[in-house]
Design an enzyme around this catalytic site. Structure first.
Site, mmCIF file in Angstrom:
data_model
loop_
_atom_site.group_PDB
_atom_site.id
_atom_site.type_symbol
_atom_site.label_atom_id
_atom_site.label_comp_id
_atom_site.label_asym_id
_atom_site.label_seq_id
_atom_site.Cartn_x
_atom_site.Cartn_y
_atom_site.Cartn_z
ATOM 1 N N TYR A 141 0.848 -1.192 0.000
ATOM 2 C CA TYR A 141 0.000 0.000 0.000
ATOM 3 C C TYR A 141 0.879 1.236 0.000
ATOM 4 C CZ TYR A 141 -2.940 3.788 1.638
ATOM 5 O OH TYR A 141 -3.592 4.984 1.743
ATOM 6 N N GLU B 157 -3.691 7.435 -3.899
ATOM 7 C CA GLU B 157 -3.507 6.129 -3.267
ATOM 8 C C GLU B 157 -3.246 5.075 -4.333
ATOM 9 O OE1 GLU B 157 -5.987 4.977 0.711
ATOM 10 O OE2 GLU B 157 -6.975 4.618 -1.178
#
Ligand code: GDP
Ligand code: MN
Length: 377
Positions: A101, A189
């Protein structure tokens, strides 16, 4: 303004972040054409402006034309969290060894961008933060100085990555910061950023949300439609009738006449029950507006409604007429508790009571919420 995954991916690509080969389509035939171009197996990804599409069944894979045809047809007839799927991104299916991530957002306390990385990709970062905070590392960025590879490397070293992916990841993170800066984002993101079986890296998902206050500066360079792109159809509907509506997961409807009052009510409800929404009317209450607010919150399955309105600049007795008209028109029987103080309060109470609303006149909001809990028993 949140961008679609394919719009975000195109921007990431322009900034040198590796993304899968892909195409966007609106029909099954279109999907077949793109899949032929990039070759099977492919991933079909619903382009709706919400997260968690995977869990909601909005991401499928196909090994053959037959499979693709069926899956594309399924997805194009599907709704995800209330949003109809109108577009699909067909992308090459990559071989994943590990999902990571990385994201950049604004840290509310310092007012600075913060870069967040984790070894747990493909899941909600909020969940990781709750259950395994040791798997997350973050660093604040001074926007005047920028963000450099040595800072990215120092951050990513905390995840214990091997030297090769470490260098490649920090290169991507620095590029991601450039996107964040250039697009005046409130969040960017990559979840997941995947380490491929061949050791390479790829951004398999793309989230980019632009600060609405910066849109006027970006509108020309973006060349994207900027209207009416809110992620949630109920939030859009709120915008149409002129109120602030935020969709939540619970089952207690909430209408308030101000943001502070609304947030306090939401928190107090949230202590013991689950709010279904946050709806703030702002000034300009009319009977018609409150009628529409009732209509809006009741588009979800509610167990009860809590109303907290204050008569300062707002004619709450007018609002009460709209609420009661809605109750009578629709023969509502679910419990409704209202706290309504200020100008015309006695008149407001009388009107609300005529519609069967439980009015709390003297107590704090906590007590009013307790009343709601009593009624639910
Ligand atoms: P989200 O659920 O809305 O965040 O959608 P994502 O684009 O992140 O996709 C969800 C999950 O699907 C990812 O975490 C991956 O596990 C999986 N996925 C997406 N694309 C690929 C791919 O090309 N190959 C493989 N093996 N899995 C993929
Ligand atoms: Mn994702």
């Amino acid at each position: 303004m949140r961008l679609h995954e394919y719009e975000g991916a195109a921007i990431f690509e322009k900034f040198g972040i590796p993304v899968p080969r892909r195409g966007v389509v609106r029909t099954v035939e279109g999907a077949l054409r793109i899949a032929d171009e990039i070759g099977f197996p492919v991933v079909l990804k619903s382009q709706v402006l919400v997260g968690g599409r995977g869990l909601a069944g909005g991401i499928k894979t196909a090994e053959s034309s037959d499979e693709l045809e069926k899956s594309a047809d399924d997805l194009l007839n599907m709704e995800i969290k209330g949003l109809p799927v109108k577009e699909l991104m067909i992308s090459e299916r990559v071989k994943i060894a590990k999902e990571l991530y990385m994201g950049i957002t604004i840290d509310g306390y310092s007012g600075k961008p913060v870069a967040v990385v984790s070894t747990e990709g493909g899941v909600l970062i909020e969940e990781t933060a709750k259950h395994s905070p040791e798997k997350i590392a973050s660093v604040k960025i001074d926007p005047k100085l920028g963000f450099y590879p040595y800072q990215a490397q120092k951050l990513l070293r905390q995840l214990g990555l091997a030297p090769k992916p470490l260098t490649a990841c920090s290169d991507i993170l620095v590029r991601l910061y450039k996107v964040f800066e250039k697009y005046e984002a409130i969040i960017v993101e990559i979840n997941p950023l995947v380490i491929l079986e061949n050791g390479g890296l790829m951004a398999v998902d793309a989230v980019l949300e632009i600060d609405d206050s910066a849109l006027f500066r970006l509108k020309k360079s973006l060349s994207l439609p900027t209207d009416n792109r809110l992620g949630n159809s109920l939030e859009n509907k709120g915008k149409e009738i002129g109120v602030t509506y935020v969709d939540l997961d619970g089952d207690i409807g909430l209408i308030s006449s101000g943001a502070g009052l609304g947030m306090a009510s939401m928190d107090i409800i949230g202590n013991k029950l689950n709010p279904a929404n946050f709806l703030e009317t702002g000034g300009g209450i009319t009977a018609d507006l409150l009628y529409k607010c009732m209509e809006l919150i009741l588009m979800k399955d509610l167990k009860a409604i809590f109303i907290n309105i204050y008569g300062g600049i707002n004619p709450i007795h007018e609002g009460a007429k709209g609420i009661v008209k809605y109750i009578k028109d629709h023969h509502l029987t679910l419990p409704i508790v209202a706290k309504a103080l200020g100008n015309h309060q006695e008149e407001t109470w009388e009107i609300l009571r005529s519609g069967g609303v439980h009015v709390v006149t003297q107590a704090a909001t906590e007590t009013a919420v307790d009343k709601l809990i009593d009624l639910l028993k």
